[in-house]
Design a protein around this motif. Structure first.
Motif, mmCIF file in Angstrom:
data_model
loop_
_atom_site.group_PDB
_atom_site.id
_atom_site.type_symbol
_atom_site.label_atom_id
_atom_site.label_comp_id
_atom_site.label_asym_id
_atom_site.label_seq_id
_atom_site.Cartn_x
_atom_site.Cartn_y
_atom_site.Cartn_z
ATOM 1 N N PRO A 72 0.904 -1.323 0.095
ATOM 2 C CA PRO A 72 -0.105 0.007 0.022
ATOM 3 C C PRO A 72 0.699 1.008 -0.020
ATOM 4 N N GLN A 73 2.164 1.455 0.506
ATOM 5 C CA GLN A 73 2.889 2.525 0.701
ATOM 6 C C GLN A 73 3.398 2.695 -0.820
ATOM 7 N N ARG A 74 3.733 1.601 -1.615
ATOM 8 C CA ARG A 74 4.183 1.841 -2.950
ATOM 9 C C ARG A 74 3.119 2.430 -3.695
ATOM 10 N N ARG A 75 1.873 1.731 -3.654
ATOM 11 C CA ARG A 75 0.823 2.081 -4.644
ATOM 12 C C ARG A 75 0.093 3.503 -3.962
ATOM 13 N N ASP A 76 0.082 3.822 -2.904
ATOM 14 C CA ASP A 76 -0.521 5.045 -2.816
ATOM 15 C C ASP A 76 0.410 6.084 -2.167
ATOM 16 N N PHE A 77 1.530 6.152 -2.901
ATOM 17 C CA PHE A 77 2.688 7.277 -2.415
ATOM 18 C C PHE A 77 2.174 8.467 -2.310
ATOM 19 N N MET A 78 1.261 9.068 -2.992
ATOM 20 C CA MET A 78 0.655 10.246 -3.285
ATOM 21 C C MET A 78 -0.199 10.624 -2.299
ATOM 22 N N LEU A 79 -0.720 9.733 -1.396
ATOM 23 C CA LEU A 79 -1.746 9.754 -0.229
ATOM 24 C C LEU A 79 -1.170 10.072 1.136
ATOM 25 N N ALA A 80 -1.861 10.936 1.928
ATOM 26 C CA ALA A 80 -1.470 11.100 3.263
ATOM 27 C C ALA A 80 -1.441 9.811 4.033
ATOM 28 N N GLU A 81 -2.244 8.772 4.000
ATOM 29 C CA GLU A 81 -2.304 7.624 4.488
ATOM 30 C C GLU A 81 -2.647 6.650 3.205
ATOM 31 N N PRO A 82 -1.913 5.534 3.263
ATOM 32 C CA PRO A 82 -2.442 4.485 2.155
ATOM 33 C C PRO A 82 -3.858 4.014 2.580
ATOM 34 N N VAL A 83 -4.689 3.663 1.582
ATOM 35 C CA VAL A 83 -5.975 3.141 1.715
ATOM 36 C C VAL A 83 -5.479 1.570 2.258
ATOM 37 N N ALA A 84 -6.250 1.205 3.395
ATOM 38 C CA ALA A 84 -5.938 -0.193 3.913
ATOM 39 C C ALA A 84 -7.164 -0.818 4.075
ATOM 40 N N VAL A 85 -6.939 -2.152 4.395
ATOM 41 C CA VAL A 85 -8.084 -3.039 4.932
ATOM 42 C C VAL A 85 -8.274 -2.920 6.602
ATOM 43 N N ASN A 86 -9.361 -3.407 7.140
ATOM 44 C CA ASN A 86 -9.329 -3.345 8.549
ATOM 45 C C ASN A 86 -8.944 -4.803 9.026
ATOM 46 N N ALA A 87 -9.065 -5.049 10.484
ATOM 47 C CA ALA A 87 -8.489 -6.373 10.981
ATOM 48 C C ALA A 87 -9.374 -7.488 10.326
#
Length: 370
Positions: A328-343
């Motif tokens: 997610p960090q590579r994919r969303d490098f332009m975002l303040a926080e990467p899009v993520a899944v929950n637990a």
């Protein structure tokens, strides 16, 4: 309200080590992203991303000065521009971002609000040995996912099937496995022929024994009869396709002729948000699935999520994820926080108005291509 300008930020993230995507002829040493910003005279700015927007400058006058809320007009104008230029659906995403902000609602609410969150599947991108893929599958499950997609190279079918078998044996029958054969379209310059129908039929028969959830893009898009034959011969296996099919009318023909079990048109690469919604609704009326492709960046993921959740797509939502090569960090490098899944392995619709995009402007400045 009027559109005063449309600006593009072209970004390039260096990938070290490179990402070895199964569909790329060469390892990917950089990841490009184009951010579209639609500016208005009321200070509301819409943000979209997805395709490269190459050649868009010539078509900017079609939209500047128009009301951004006139979405049907803009969809039709984008379709005419696509015919003469590139693929400009990220502009539509930015316009929907404005519409959501104007109304103070997430775009998913405007599309139907059928779901607040969706189960995600980990969509792997690299080819790995059976042992490596089984090890990554364990990490995928530990991250909360209950399903994953595995790529198979048409020239390494035995190894690919062995990787699926290794994951099935490692994680058992309660973990869903999708398989992508990547046979429907090609990256530029990849002129190798697709596997023929006989080879594909044998491959699907082998995968069916491993209880795969669906088999994706097993044939070129034009082989409608081949798709129908695969479905008829394998009633226990879902057939999925359509992620890069740019013709809404051809996809409608697929639906009329009942070609697929799962329709996957990407809203920022293929047919746009408005058209994808229409096709998804028709798919649901025919008791078929809509699960969009989402292999761009976090902004593209969010655009697809809003449409999918709005219409009640599923049963899973694609989440590009194959660490360490694709994170997610590579994919969303332009975002303040990467899009993520929950637990629980679900991806939640942002509750902010619009698409919920929060740019990291420092990252945009750092990676902007001059």
């Amino acid at each position: 309200m009027k559109i005063t300008d449309i600006t593009l930020d072209r970004l390039r993230l260096v990938l070290d080590p490179p990402f070895r995507a199964a569909w790329d002829p060469e390892p990917r040493r950089h990841f490009d992203a184009t951010i579209v910003r639609v500016h208005t005279d009321e200070g509301i700015t819409g943000i979209g991303s997805g395709d490269t927007m190459d050649g868009f400058d010539a078509f900017r006058p079609l939209f500047v000065g128009e009301d951004p809320l006139d979405i049907v007009r803009h969809v039709r104008a984008i379709e005419t521009a696509n015919f003469h230029g590139g693929v400009y659906w990220p502009l539509e995403a930015a316009l929907w971002d404005i519409i959501g902000k104007v109304h103070g609602r997430p775009v998913a609410e405007l599309f139907g609000n059928a779901a607040k969150q969706l189960p995600a599947y980990a969509s792997c991108g690299e080819l790995k040995s059976p042992q490596e893929r089984a090890a990554t599958a364990l990490r995928v499950r530990e991250a909360g996912f209950r399903a994953m997609k595995i790529r198979i190279d048409r020239n390494r079918i035995d190894e690919g099937v062995a990787a699926v078998r290794a994951v099935r044996e490692e994680l058992g029958p309660d973990f869903d496995i999708m398989v992508d054969l990547n046979q429907s379209w090609r990256m530029a310059g990849d002129t190798a022929p697709s596997s023929d129908l006989a080879t594909t039929r044998k491959t699907i028969a082998r995968l069916a024994e491993l209880d795969v959830f669906w088999i994706e893009e097993p044939l070129p898009y034009a082989d409608v009869e081949g798709y129908q034959r695969l479905r008829a011969e394998n009633p226990g296996v879902r057939i999925a396709a359509g992620e890069m099919h740019h013709s809404a009318t051809e996809l409608l023909r697929y639906l009329e002729q009942d070609v697929l079990d799962v329709y996957q048109m990407d809203v920022v690469l293929a047919v746009g948000m408005h058209r994808a919604r229409t096709l998804a609704e028709v798919a649901h009326l025919k008791h078929r699935h809509f699960t969009p492709h989402s292999w761009t960046n976090g902004i593209g993921v969010l655009a697809n999520l809003h449409v999918c959740a709005g219409v009640g797509g599923g049963p899973y939502f694609e989440f590009p994820y194959d660490p360490p090569g694709w994170t997610p960090q590579r994919r969303d490098f332009m975002l303040a926080e990467p899009v993520a899944v929950n637990a629980d392995g679900r991806i939640e619709v942002p509750r902010k108005p619009g698409l919920g995009v929060d740019l990291d402007e420092d990252a945009v400045d750092r990676w902007r291509v001059s």
